[in-house]
Each structure stands twice: as C-alpha cells, then as structure tokens.
Design an enzyme around this catalytic site. Structure first.
Site, PDB file in Angstrom:
ATOM      1  N   ALA A  66     -17.919  85.966 104.867  1.00 55.77           N
ATOM      2  CA  ALA A  66     -19.345  86.257 105.040  1.00 55.77           C
ATOM      3  C   ALA A  66     -19.799  85.567 106.324  1.00 55.77           C
ATOM      4  O   ALA A  66     -19.183  84.579 106.756  1.00 55.77           O
ATOM      5  CB  ALA A  66     -20.117  85.723 103.844  1.00 55.77           C
ATOM      6  N   GLY A 111     -15.071  85.995 102.032  1.00 52.54           N
ATOM      7  CA  GLY A 111     -15.446  87.377 101.733  1.00 52.54           C
ATOM      8  C   GLY A 111     -14.426  88.398 102.231  1.00 52.54           C
ATOM      9  O   GLY A 111     -14.385  89.518 101.721  1.00 52.54           O
ATOM     10  N   GLU A 114     -11.952  88.563  99.530  1.00 48.89           N
ATOM     11  CA  GLU A 114     -12.638  89.198  98.386  1.00 48.89           C
ATOM     12  C   GLU A 114     -12.792  90.705  98.601  1.00 48.89           C
ATOM     13  O   GLU A 114     -12.631  91.492  97.667  1.00 48.89           O
ATOM     14  CB  GLU A 114     -13.995  88.513  98.171  1.00 48.89           C
ATOM     15  CG  GLU A 114     -13.812  87.066  97.736  1.00 48.89           C
ATOM     16  CD  GLU A 114     -15.134  86.315  97.603  1.00 48.89           C
ATOM     17  OE1 GLU A 114     -15.757  86.047  98.643  1.00 48.89           O
ATOM     18  OE2 GLU A 114     -15.536  86.026  96.468  1.00 48.89           O
ATOM     19  N   GLU A 134     -14.173  78.651 100.765  1.00 46.17           N
ATOM     20  CA  GLU A 134     -15.606  78.394 100.562  1.00 46.17           C
ATOM     21  C   GLU A 134     -15.914  76.972 100.115  1.00 46.17           C
ATOM     22  O   GLU A 134     -16.957  76.407 100.468  1.00 46.17           O
ATOM     23  CB  GLU A 134     -16.189  79.378  99.537  1.00 46.17           C
ATOM     24  CG  GLU A 134     -16.416  80.784 100.077  1.00 46.17           C
ATOM     25  CD  GLU A 134     -15.239  81.720  99.851  1.00 46.17           C
ATOM     26  OE1 GLU A 134     -14.095  81.225  99.695  1.00 46.17           O
ATOM     27  OE2 GLU A 134     -15.452  82.931  99.824  1.00 46.17           O
TER      28      GLU A 134
HETATM   29  N1  CO8 Z   1     -19.092  83.803 110.141  1.00 48.54           N
HETATM   30  C1  CO8 Z   1     -19.664  83.839 111.363  1.00 48.54           C
HETATM   31  N2  CO8 Z   1     -18.969  83.674 112.492  1.00 48.54           N
HETATM   32  C2  CO8 Z   1     -17.635  83.443 112.383  1.00 48.54           C
HETATM   33  C3  CO8 Z   1     -16.991  83.389 111.146  1.00 48.54           C
HETATM   34  C4  CO8 Z   1     -17.780  83.580 109.977  1.00 48.54           C
HETATM   35  N3  CO8 Z   1     -17.249  83.600 108.745  1.00 48.54           N
HETATM   36  N4  CO8 Z   1     -15.688  83.125 111.355  1.00 48.54           N
HETATM   37  C5  CO8 Z   1     -15.529  83.038 112.684  1.00 48.54           C
HETATM   38  N5  CO8 Z   1     -16.710  83.217 113.317  1.00 48.54           N
HETATM   39  C6  CO8 Z   1     -16.966  83.191 114.753  1.00 48.54           C
HETATM   40  C7  CO8 Z   1     -16.905  81.764 115.299  1.00 48.54           C
HETATM   41  O1  CO8 Z   1     -18.121  81.080 115.074  1.00 48.54           O
HETATM   42  C8  CO8 Z   1     -16.635  82.039 116.762  1.00 48.54           C
HETATM   43  O2  CO8 Z   1     -17.834  82.411 117.381  1.00 48.54           O
HETATM   44  P1  CO8 Z   1     -18.191  81.839 118.854  1.00 48.54           P
HETATM   45  O3  CO8 Z   1     -17.077  82.356 119.737  1.00 48.54           O
HETATM   46  O4  CO8 Z   1     -19.514  82.457 119.152  1.00 48.54           O
HETATM   47  O5  CO8 Z   1     -18.202  80.362 118.747  1.00 48.54           O
HETATM   48  C9  CO8 Z   1     -15.744  83.262 116.721  1.00 48.54           C
HETATM   49  O6  CO8 Z   1     -15.938  83.874 115.443  1.00 48.54           O
HETATM   50  C10 CO8 Z   1     -14.267  82.916 116.865  1.00 48.54           C
HETATM   51  O7  CO8 Z   1     -13.950  81.964 115.853  1.00 48.54           O
HETATM   52  P2  CO8 Z   1     -13.211  80.570 116.179  1.00 48.54           P
HETATM   53  O8  CO8 Z   1     -13.544  80.107 117.539  1.00 48.54           O
HETATM   54  O9  CO8 Z   1     -13.506  79.651 115.056  1.00 48.54           O
HETATM   55  O10 CO8 Z   1     -11.701  81.066 116.148  1.00 48.54           O
HETATM   56  P3  CO8 Z   1     -10.419  80.191 115.756  1.00 48.54           P
HETATM   57  O11 CO8 Z   1      -9.240  81.009 116.139  1.00 48.54           O
HETATM   58  O12 CO8 Z   1     -10.520  78.812 116.277  1.00 48.54           O
HETATM   59  O13 CO8 Z   1     -10.496  80.094 114.149  1.00 48.54           O
HETATM   60  C11 CO8 Z   1     -10.822  80.918 111.924  1.00 48.54           C
HETATM   61  C12 CO8 Z   1     -10.406  81.258 113.374  1.00 48.54           C
HETATM   62  C13 CO8 Z   1      -9.776  80.015 111.295  1.00 48.54           C
HETATM   63  C14 CO8 Z   1     -10.903  82.246 111.168  1.00 48.54           C
HETATM   64  C15 CO8 Z   1     -12.196  80.221 111.953  1.00 48.54           C
HETATM   65  O14 CO8 Z   1     -13.104  81.005 112.722  1.00 48.54           O
HETATM   66  C16 CO8 Z   1     -12.814  80.018 110.592  1.00 48.54           C
HETATM   67  O15 CO8 Z   1     -12.412  79.124 109.879  1.00 48.54           O
HETATM   68  N6  CO8 Z   1     -13.825  80.843 110.265  1.00 48.54           N
HETATM   69  C17 CO8 Z   1     -14.569  80.674 109.019  1.00 48.54           C
HETATM   70  C18 CO8 Z   1     -13.750  81.094 107.833  1.00 48.54           C
HETATM   71  C19 CO8 Z   1     -14.525  80.855 106.551  1.00 48.54           C
HETATM   72  O16 CO8 Z   1     -14.857  79.746 106.212  1.00 48.54           O
HETATM   73  N7  CO8 Z   1     -14.805  81.951 105.839  1.00 48.54           N
HETATM   74  C20 CO8 Z   1     -15.532  81.885 104.586  1.00 48.54           C
HETATM   75  C21 CO8 Z   1     -16.984  82.105 104.850  1.00 48.54           C
HETATM   76  S1  CO8 Z   1     -17.965  81.881 103.387  1.00 48.54           S
HETATM   77  C22 CO8 Z   1     -17.742  83.330 102.538  1.00 48.54           C
HETATM   78  O17 CO8 Z   1     -17.055  84.209 102.935  1.00 48.54           O
HETATM   79  C23 CO8 Z   1     -18.492  83.398 101.245  1.00 48.54           C
HETATM   80  C24 CO8 Z   1     -18.453  84.801 100.630  1.00 48.54           C
HETATM   81  C25 CO8 Z   1     -19.381  84.854  99.469  1.00 48.54           C
HETATM   82  C26 CO8 Z   1     -20.822  84.762  99.931  1.00 48.54           C
HETATM   83  C27 CO8 Z   1     -21.712  84.702  98.753  1.00 48.54           C
HETATM   84  C28 CO8 Z   1     -23.165  84.893  99.140  1.00 48.54           C
HETATM   85  C29 CO8 Z   1     -23.878  83.648  99.549  1.00 48.54           C
END
Ligand code: CO8
Length: 258
Positions: A66, A111, A114, A134
């Site tokens: 998400a 997500g 999921e 999460e």
């Molecule tokens: N949301 C928004 N932006 C994201 C997300 C995300 N989930 N993941 C990555 N991005 C963005 C980064 O902020 C970055 O943006 P910018 O270049 O503007 O800084 C860009 O994508 C590239 O990401 P990274 O620089 O972090 O790339 P890396 O190669 O270093 O890392 C990863 C890749 C490992 C995928 C890392 O980006 C990461 O850990 N992302 C988050 C993963 C995560 O925690 N996902 C779970 C999110 S919570 C969720 O899904 C809950 C679902 C249920 C919701 C229920 C309702 C409330």
C-alpha cells in the site's frame, strides 16, 4: 474509465492489467485500487477476455505494498476505509468469473503479496521477493493477508512470515507453495501467457463454474463444499459448452465455445 495508474492490453483472449507507478514501485494508493476494481469489472464483462493477468510495470516491482505516503494523515477511520476498499479489490478478483493470474515480476511486499494471494495462483520471476513487512511499520497486513496467506503456506509458516516481516525470495516462495512456478525474469510474461492460453482453450462456462465452486468450498466444511460441487456439476449438463465439449471429443475435433 480513464486509467492513469494502469496499462491495459488484451492479447489472444488474455486481459493483461499492468500496475504502472514505477516511481513508487507500483505501490497501491486509493486511485490505483479504484482503477484496478474498474479494470477487473471491464475484463470480466468482456467476452474476448478468458483469463486476466495482473502484473507490475518495470523490472523492479510487482507492487511494493500500500502507498505508505498516505498513512501519516489517514487516522483510524481513514484506515478502515482504505482496508475496506482493499478488501473490495481482493473480492473483485475472487468473484471474477475468469481466472486471475498474478505475474509477480519483482517486489511483492505488504499489499503486493496480499494482491497476489487474492489471485487464483501466482507465477513469479526468479527476481521476485515476497513479504508482509507491515509489523515493522506498527501495523499488520490489512488487505486480507492475515486470512489468505495460511491457505497457501499453512498457518505456521504464515505466522512466521507475518511476525518476522521477513522477505521471501522466489525459490522459497515456490518451495512453500506461495508461487506455483518460478521462471527467469525475462521468461515470466511468456510463461504466464502460455498458461493463460491453456486455460483459455477450455470451456469458459466450466471454468467460471469451477472457480466459484473452489472459492466457495474453501471456507466451508467438506460436506457443504461437496453439495455445491454436485449442484454446479449437474448444472454443467444443461450448458451448450458441455454439449459442444463432449460432441467435439466424440467427433475428434477441437471444441468451439460459443
Ligand atoms: N509506498 C510508497 N512509496 C514506496 C513504497 C510504498 N509501499 N515502496 C517504495 N516506495 C517508493 C520509495 O519511497 C522510493 O521513492 P523516492 O524515489 O521518491 O524516494 C521509491 O519507491 C523507490 O524505493 P526505494 O528507494 O526504497 O527502493 P529500494 O530498492 O531501496 O527498496 C523496497 C525497495 C525494499 C521495496 C523498499 O522500497 C521498501 O521497503 N518499500 C516498502 C515496502 C513495505 O513496507 N510495504 C508494505 C507497505 S504497508 C501495506 O502494504 C499495508 C497493506 C494493508 C493496508 C491496510 C489499510 C490501512
């Protein structure tokens, strides 16, 4: 609907939905979720589409979860609404009368995992990474992961994945039953289309019926699931597809589904 966050393409009876927010690693914001629901409805109603594929744009991510940037201002009622719309999306996939295959081409986190779990099954690139991280954000999987993951991998492994938030590489996803198949990244699209076409060659009416039977039976006691199977199985004998499929076999020709 005008799609801003998705790319849509129909190829040989396969409707391909590509989530296209590569700068955010295809993270799901509300607009993207609404577009996904709309695209699924569109393809489900389109007679030219027999199988639906969901994948992510670019080489790095399927869906990185998400969209976390929307979380700080969300609050409890916003989170409830966001979870609701996420659930609507997953239900739209499950209730589609056509099989939906997840082609996981990179990070499928939160997500993203999921979303893949709500699909009928998962094909993954060898570069794919699954995980439900999460709990590292102070929340837990809210798009159905707490309920669906254990159906693929068993309760023990599901608990471990959710409690640790650990990232699972593609080969492990295959071993534990999360993914059906893992192929080199540049072969993923062909492998998924090949499988989709195998499905598309079969009776669309039978596929729709059996998808419904499998999904409804999954949450019922065996006897109730078998009762649904028996009713729907018998209904097949009233369909043109059954008459055509059996006639084609007996006449040693390929069936032509109407
Ligand atoms: N949301 C928004 N932006 C994201 C997300 C995300 N989930 N993941 C990555 N991005 C963005 C980064 O902020 C970055 O943006 P910018 O270049 O503007 O800084 C860009 O994508 C590239 O990401 P990274 O620089 O972090 O790339 P890396 O190669 O270093 O890392 C990863 C890749 C490992 C995928 C890392 O980006 C990461 O850990 N992302 C988050 C993963 C995560 O925690 N996902 C779970 C999110 S919570 C969720 O899904 C809950 C679902 C249920 C919701 C229920 C309702 C409330």
């Amino acid at each position: 609907m005008i799609y801003v966050n998705l790319l849509l393409e129909i190829k040989d009876n396969v409707g391909i939905i590509t989530i296209n927010r590569p700068k955010a690693l295809n993270a799901l914001n509300i607009d993207t979720i609404n577009e996904l629901i709309s695209a699924l409805k569109e393809y489900n109603a389109d007679k030219n589409v027999r199988v639906i594929v969901v994948t992510g744009a670019g080489e790095k991510a399927f869906v990185a979860g998400a969209d976390i940037t929307s979380f700080p201002k969300m609050g409890r009622s916003g989170a409830d609404q966001f979870a609701h719309i996420g659930h609507d999306l997953m239900r739209a996939i499950e209730s589609a009368s056509k099989p939906v295959i997840a082609a996981v081409n990179g990070f499928a986190l939160g997500g993203g995992t999921e979303l893949a779990l709500a699909c009928d099954f998962i094909y993954a690139a060898d570069t794919a990474v699954f995980g439900l991280p999460e709990v590292s954000l102070g929340i837990f999987p809210g798009f159905g992961g707490t309920q669906r993951l254990n159906k693929n991998v068993g309760l023990g492994f599901a608990r471990e994945m959710i409690f640790t938030g650990r990232k699972i590489p593609a080969d492990e996803a295959l071993r534990v039953g999360l993914a059906n198949k893992v192929v080199p990244a540049n072969e993923l699209s062909n492998a998924v289309i090949k499988c989709a076409q195998e499905i598309a060659a079969n009776s669309p009416v039978a596929i729709a019926a059996v998808k419904d039977v499998i999904n409804r039976g999954a949450t019922l006691p065996l006897n109730e699931g078998l009762a649904i199977e028996r009713t729907k199985f018998a209904e097949c004998f009233d369909t043109l597809d059954m008459k055509e499929g059996v006639a084609a076999f007996l006449e040693r020709r390929k069936p032509v589904w109407k």
